[in-house]
Write a protein that holds these residues in place. Structure first.
Motif, short mmCIF file in Angstrom:
data_model
loop_
_atom_site.label_atom_id
_atom_site.label_comp_id
_atom_site.label_asym_id
_atom_site.label_seq_id
_atom_site.Cartn_x
_atom_site.Cartn_y
_atom_site.Cartn_z
N UNK A 1 1.52 -1.50 0.03
CA UNK A 1 -0.05 -0.06 -0.07
C UNK A 1 0.93 1.31 -0.16
N UNK A 2 0.48 1.87 -0.87
CA UNK A 2 1.70 3.07 -1.20
C UNK A 2 1.06 4.52 -0.61
N UNK A 3 1.32 5.55 0.29
CA UNK A 3 0.54 6.21 0.24
C UNK A 3 1.19 8.02 -0.41
N UNK A 4 0.05 8.02 -0.70
CA UNK A 4 0.96 8.76 -2.98
C UNK A 4 0.75 10.63 -1.44
N UNK A 5 1.51 11.48 -0.62
CA UNK A 5 1.79 12.63 -0.19
C UNK A 5 2.09 13.53 -1.44
N UNK A 6 2.87 13.52 -2.29
CA UNK A 6 2.94 14.32 -3.66
C UNK A 6 2.12 13.91 -4.99
N UNK A 7 2.15 15.08 -5.85
CA UNK A 7 1.77 14.32 -7.05
C UNK A 7 2.71 14.93 -8.02
N UNK A 8 3.38 12.82 -8.46
CA UNK A 8 4.59 13.34 -9.24
C UNK A 8 4.04 12.35 -10.25
N UNK A 9 4.32 11.88 -11.57
CA UNK A 9 4.58 11.29 -12.73
C UNK A 9 5.28 10.54 -12.31
N UNK A 10 4.62 9.00 -12.14
CA UNK A 10 5.73 8.15 -11.41
C UNK A 10 4.98 7.08 -11.86
N UNK A 11 5.63 6.05 -13.25
CA UNK A 11 4.83 4.67 -13.28
C UNK A 11 4.27 3.39 -12.28
N UNK A 12 5.22 3.81 -11.36
CA UNK A 12 5.43 2.64 -10.20
C UNK A 12 3.58 2.16 -9.40
N UNK A 13 3.29 3.82 -9.73
CA UNK A 13 2.09 3.84 -8.58
C UNK A 13 0.65 2.82 -8.47
N UNK A 14 1.01 2.47 -10.32
CA UNK A 14 -0.73 1.66 -10.23
C UNK A 14 -0.95 -0.26 -10.16
N UNK A 15 0.95 -0.61 -9.42
CA UNK A 15 1.92 -1.91 -10.00
C UNK A 15 1.06 -2.04 -8.12
N UNK A 16 0.74 -1.59 -6.98
CA UNK A 16 0.34 -1.43 -5.56
C UNK A 16 -1.18 -2.11 -5.69
N UNK A 17 -0.48 -3.08 -4.58
CA UNK A 17 -2.37 -3.34 -4.26
C UNK A 17 -3.74 -2.18 -3.77
N UNK A 18 -2.58 -1.02 -3.71
CA UNK A 18 -4.14 0.21 -3.33
C UNK A 18 -3.07 1.21 -3.18
N UNK A 19 -3.10 2.71 -3.38
CA UNK A 19 -2.87 3.98 -3.03
C UNK A 19 -3.69 4.38 -2.10
N UNK A 20 -2.98 5.15 -1.16
CA UNK A 20 -3.60 5.90 0.15
C UNK A 20 -3.36 7.59 -0.37
N UNK A 21 -4.38 8.30 -1.22
CA UNK A 21 -4.01 9.38 -0.90
C UNK A 21 -4.58 10.56 0.01
N UNK A 22 -4.03 11.83 0.11
CA UNK A 22 -3.71 12.47 1.41
C UNK A 22 -4.76 13.52 1.23
N UNK A 23 -5.46 13.57 -0.51
CA UNK A 23 -6.64 14.47 -0.64
C UNK A 23 -7.48 14.14 -1.81
N UNK A 24 -8.18 14.90 -2.10
CA UNK A 24 -9.08 14.08 -3.13
C UNK A 24 -8.35 14.74 -4.22
N UNK A 25 -7.76 16.58 -4.53
CA UNK A 25 -6.49 16.32 -5.25
C UNK A 25 -5.63 15.72 -6.11
#
Length: 359
Positions: A104-128
């Motif tokens: 599970x990756x916690x998205x603290x920032x907004x960067x274009x990186x290929x690995x995000x979709x390869x996690x089981x789940x993403x926890x984003x710190x905001x709707x944006x």
């Protein structure tokens, strides 16, 4: 659950502090926590009662370090890995691939990186932030959920008047000064240059206003801010405080908190300012409108607009009653929506769902 938290930052920033608070909160709720961080990292040197600290370089090639951490995960029968910051995110994805540990990756920032979709789940710190990762990094909606950052609100709201007086004296503030501060790396993303450019108009209306830029940062950008202050003849009204480890005390010295960011996800510093009972003037960048309620806990202005910043700051600086009312509203909002008690169970539930699917 047996949870491995992996964080790649070595110094202090919002993501590292969030990881520290989350590890402590999860341990307090009865989970077994292994914290993987780089040798000598600030987070590994904090008091972490009941939490195992496992140093790792997080090097991905050659594969020796990946195998070592993977072996540690198997020996500890880790149920799920949660990662924080870019290098840790990629390392966690590789652990998932080669070690079979759900991530599970916690998205603290907004960067274009290929690995995000390869996690089981993403926890984003905001709707944006969630919208960004769905749009740019192609993360499926089913893998994404939003859980706001949290803080220890009582740590910032229980400060004596003596601490405030001592902090103001140490910062060179007089009793009549209206102290406006911002905490964070002095860098282009945080937009401190626009605060400097707002000062001439602010000082026309509020001669006693003083701006405190708190944080280290990019030397070139710091130099640019200093040059702009000299050009505008506002140097005497601005203090470059550098990095401070006593942010709680510094916040107690302020009358108004401001963020002139041009890019943000969901800054912990804004939550801390709300918990300290300060009114906020921020931009509409990223997740800030999800944190600051315009006209209730602060004022929101367009990014890169020194005039709008000056006008909003003037409104607060000229009215103590308004500052008190907005500050009280911000404190109430911080306690209701951004506390560990409200947010930790949601993160815990997300981790549990991923762990159960892996069994």
């Amino acid at each position: 659950m047996r949870i491995m938290q992996i964080v790649s930052g070595t110094a202090v920033n919002g993501a590292v502090i969030h990881c520290l608070m989350l590890a402590r909160a999860l341990a307090a709720r009865g989970h077994e926590i292994t914290l993987v961080c780089r040798p000598g990292a600030w987070i590994g040197e904090q008091l972490l009662e009941g939490i195992e600290v496992f140093p790792s370089t997080l090097k991905r090639w050659p594969l020796a370090e990946l195998r070592r951490v993977g072996q540690a995960a198997r020996e500890r029968e880790i149920d799920v890995v949660q990662t924080h910051m870019s290098s840790a995110h990629f390392f966690g994805v590789l652990l998932r691939w080669f070690g079979g540990v759900p991530s599970v990756a916690t998205a603290h920032c907004r960067k274009a990186q290929f690995h995000w979709a390869l996690n089981d789940r993403i926890i984003a710190v905001s709707e944006a932030t969630a919208r960004f990762h769905r749009r740019v990094n192609f993360v499926p909606r089913r893998k994404m959920e939003v859980v706001y950052n949290f803080l220890d609100d009582h740590r910032f709201s229980t400060i004596s008047p003596h601490v405030r007086l001592a902090a103001r004296a140490q910062l060179g503030l007089k009793s009549h000064h209206i102290a406006i501060g911002t905490v964070g790396d002095v860098c282009q993303r945080k937009g401190q240059l626009y605060l400097v450019q707002a000062m001439p108009k602010l000082l026309i209306n509020i001669p006693d206003a003083r701006l405190l830029l708190i944080g280290g940062g990019n030397p070139d950008y710091v130099a640019a801010c200093r040059r702009e202050a000299e050009r505008l003849n506002v140097t005497e009204a601005i203090t470059f405080c550098g990095h401070r480890s006593d942010v709680r005390d510094v916040l107690s010295a302020l009358d108004i908190y401001t963020l002139a960011s041009v890019e943000e996800s969901f800054p912990l510093s804004a939550l801390e300012a709300m918990a300290a009972g300060l009114p906020l003037v921020t931009t509409t960048a990223g997740g800030l409108p999800e944190c600051v309620v315009n006209g209730e806990t602060g004022f929101l202005v367009r990014p890169r607009d020194p005039t709008a910043l000056a006008e909003a700051l003037t409104e607060f600086a000229s009215d103590m009653t308004l500052r008190s009312r907005f500050g009280a509203s911000g404190l109430a909002r911080a306690r209701a929506h951004f506390s560990s008690a409200s947010q930790t169970p949601r993160i815990e539930a997300a981790l549990a769902r991923v762990a159960r699917r892996a069994t």
